[in-house]
Design a protein around this motif. Structure first.
Motif, mmCIF file in Angstrom:
data_model
loop_
_atom_site.group_PDB
_atom_site.id
_atom_site.type_symbol
_atom_site.label_atom_id
_atom_site.label_comp_id
_atom_site.label_asym_id
_atom_site.label_seq_id
_atom_site.Cartn_x
_atom_site.Cartn_y
_atom_site.Cartn_z
ATOM 1 N N LEU A 1 59.711 22.153 26.022
ATOM 2 C CA LEU A 1 58.506 22.309 25.211
ATOM 3 C C LEU A 1 57.848 23.657 25.477
ATOM 4 N N ASN A 2 57.875 24.101 26.722
ATOM 5 C CA ASN A 2 57.333 25.425 27.041
ATOM 6 C C ASN A 2 58.150 26.519 26.363
ATOM 7 N N ARG A 3 59.476 26.358 26.359
ATOM 8 C CA ARG A 3 60.348 27.363 25.748
ATOM 9 C C ARG A 3 60.113 27.444 24.243
ATOM 10 N N LEU A 4 59.950 26.295 23.605
ATOM 11 C CA LEU A 4 59.814 26.263 22.156
ATOM 12 C C LEU A 4 58.422 26.689 21.676
ATOM 13 N N GLN A 5 57.412 26.489 22.533
ATOM 14 C CA GLN A 5 56.046 26.856 22.166
ATOM 15 C C GLN A 5 55.619 26.201 20.848
ATOM 16 N N LEU A 6 55.867 24.908 20.743
ATOM 17 C CA LEU A 6 55.434 24.175 19.557
ATOM 18 C C LEU A 6 53.912 24.055 19.550
ATOM 19 N N PRO A 7 53.305 23.958 18.376
ATOM 20 C CA PRO A 7 51.850 23.840 18.301
ATOM 21 C C PRO A 7 51.351 22.442 18.651
ATOM 22 N N ILE A 8 51.620 22.034 19.888
ATOM 23 C CA ILE A 8 51.167 20.743 20.402
ATOM 24 C C ILE A 8 49.813 20.962 21.068
ATOM 25 N N ASP A 9 48.830 20.133 20.726
ATOM 26 C CA ASP A 9 47.468 20.329 21.231
ATOM 27 C C ASP A 9 47.212 19.617 22.553
ATOM 28 N N HIS A 10 47.788 18.426 22.711
ATOM 29 C CA HIS A 10 47.581 17.640 23.927
ATOM 30 C C HIS A 10 48.909 17.027 24.379
ATOM 31 N N VAL A 11 49.081 16.947 25.689
ATOM 32 C CA VAL A 11 50.213 16.219 26.264
ATOM 33 C C VAL A 11 49.652 15.191 27.231
ATOM 34 N N GLY A 12 50.089 13.942 27.086
ATOM 35 C CA GLY A 12 49.532 12.857 27.882
ATOM 36 C C GLY A 12 50.423 12.431 29.029
ATOM 37 N N PHE A 13 49.783 12.131 30.166
ATOM 38 C CA PHE A 13 50.475 11.658 31.360
ATOM 39 C C PHE A 13 49.881 10.310 31.753
ATOM 40 N N LEU A 14 50.753 9.314 31.926
ATOM 41 C CA LEU A 14 50.295 7.957 32.187
ATOM 42 C C LEU A 14 50.231 7.690 33.686
ATOM 43 N N PHE A 15 49.035 7.326 34.144
ATOM 44 C CA PHE A 15 48.840 7.013 35.555
ATOM 45 C C PHE A 15 48.658 5.519 35.791
ATOM 46 N N ALA A 16 48.597 4.746 34.742
ATOM 47 C CA ALA A 16 48.512 3.290 34.857
ATOM 48 C C ALA A 16 49.928 2.713 34.855
ATOM 49 N N PRO A 17 50.101 1.474 35.335
ATOM 50 C CA PRO A 17 51.431 0.855 35.348
ATOM 51 C C PRO A 17 52.076 0.876 33.963
ATOM 52 N N ALA B 1 45.181 18.397 11.546
ATOM 53 C CA ALA B 1 45.124 17.394 12.607
ATOM 54 C C ALA B 1 45.745 17.916 13.900
ATOM 55 N N THR B 2 45.186 17.466 15.005
ATOM 56 C CA THR B 2 45.764 17.793 16.305
ATOM 57 C C THR B 2 46.912 16.843 16.610
ATOM 58 N N VAL B 3 47.790 17.289 17.512
ATOM 59 C CA VAL B 3 48.957 16.486 17.909
ATOM 60 C C VAL B 3 48.901 16.230 19.409
ATOM 61 N N LYS B 4 49.070 14.975 19.775
ATOM 62 C CA LYS B 4 49.173 14.603 21.186
ATOM 63 C C LYS B 4 50.518 13.903 21.392
ATOM 64 N N ILE B 5 51.310 14.438 22.319
ATOM 65 C CA ILE B 5 52.571 13.810 22.709
ATOM 66 C C ILE B 5 52.323 13.113 24.041
ATOM 67 N N CYS B 6 52.456 11.811 24.068
ATOM 68 C CA CYS B 6 52.094 11.048 25.257
ATOM 69 C C CYS B 6 53.333 10.531 25.985
ATOM 70 N N GLY B 7 53.204 10.399 27.302
ATOM 71 C CA GLY B 7 54.268 9.809 28.092
ATOM 72 C C GLY B 7 55.331 10.785 28.543
ATOM 73 N N ILE B 8 54.982 12.063 28.697
ATOM 74 C CA ILE B 8 55.938 13.051 29.217
ATOM 75 C C ILE B 8 56.182 12.753 30.696
ATOM 76 N N ARG B 9 57.438 12.701 31.104
ATOM 77 C CA ARG B 9 57.717 12.434 32.522
ATOM 78 C C ARG B 9 58.960 13.140 33.047
ATOM 79 N N ALA B 10 59.715 13.819 32.186
ATOM 80 C CA ALA B 10 60.935 14.499 32.616
ATOM 81 C C ALA B 10 60.713 16.003 32.674
ATOM 82 N N PRO B 11 61.043 16.647 33.799
ATOM 83 C CA PRO B 11 60.876 18.102 33.903
ATOM 84 C C PRO B 11 61.605 18.865 32.809
ATOM 85 N N GLU B 12 62.798 18.404 32.421
ATOM 86 C CA GLU B 12 63.544 19.129 31.389
ATOM 87 C C GLU B 12 62.817 19.099 30.046
#
Length: 223
Positions: free
Chosen positions: A18-34, A2-13
């Motif tokens: 996540l970039n440093r760890l290089q986890l096998p995350i397939d999608h990262v979600g960004f919310l543009f709605a209220p 199964a693929t993994v999507k982590i949604c609601g990322i908003r903090a630069p840290e």
């Protein structure tokens, strides 16, 4: 797997770690709605750059923009600042609109379908998804709620097989969201085998993404 999507990322840290760890995350979600997890297109662009690091567009997870009934103009303005790979539509977007934006922008489209919890009447799944045959790349099942997900509540998982059968016949992916956590995603995958899972509040502590919980969630999905 199964693929993994982590949604609601908003903090630069969070993006840097996540970039440093290089986890096998397939999608990262960004919310543009209220939403309490909402980001601006510029913020999303900066976060995507941090997630991908020196590897550029070919590195890191695919970037998913989450919208509720956007206009084409809004999508165009957002894409000018945030290099998204997927458009996730969370409102009452019509199949015609989904098909149109997929063709216009050349991006994959995920359509969210709300599923009632166990105590609510069960709708005919085919009635909800059949019109989207040929118009989207994936159907994402989420717990019915007037807000934009992230409720921490699961829906009635026994309703998944009907959607899964339709998705397989239509040649689209089936993703599942809604109340997933490191301690219950095993059961979902074992019993229902969706193509992917989507998590937001289930990997947070006090409203902020928790790297330890993200690692645990990803490990349980990918093992």
């Amino acid at each position: 797997m199964a693929t993994v999507k982590i949604c609601g990322i908003r903090a630069p840290e969070t993006a840097r770690e996540l970039n440093r760890l290089q986890l096998p995350i397939d999608h990262v979600g960004f919310l543009f709605a209220p939403s309490k997890r909402q980001v601006t297109p510029r913020q999303a662009g900066e976060l995507i750059a941090l997630l991908r690091g020196d590897g550029g567009a070919a590195a890191g997870p695919l970037a998913v923009g989450v919208f509720v009934e956007p206009t084409e103009e809004l999508l165009r303005e957002t894409l000018a600042e945030a290099p998204l790979d997927v458009l996730q539509l969370h409102g009452n977007e019509t199949p015609a609109f989904c098909r149109q934006v997929r063709e216009t922008f050349g991006l994959a489209v995920f359509k969210v379908v709300s599923v009632a919890s166990g105590g609510e009447p069960e709708a005919d799944p085919l009635e909800a998804v059949e019109p989207y045959r040929g118009a989207v790349d994936a159907i994402l099942l989420d717990t019915h709620d007037p807000l934009l997900g992230g409720t921490g509540r699961t829906f009635a998982w026994e309703r998944i097989p009907a959607y899964a059968a339709w998705a397989a016949d239509a040649g689209v992916k089936l993703l599942v969201a809604g109340g997933l956590r490191p301690d219950n995603v095993d059961e979902l995958l074992r019993e229902y085998r969706p193509d992917g899972v989507d998590v937001s509040s289930g990997v947070e502590t006090d409203g902020h993404k928790d790297i330890a919980k993200i690692k645990q969630f990803v490990e349980r999905v990918k093992r």
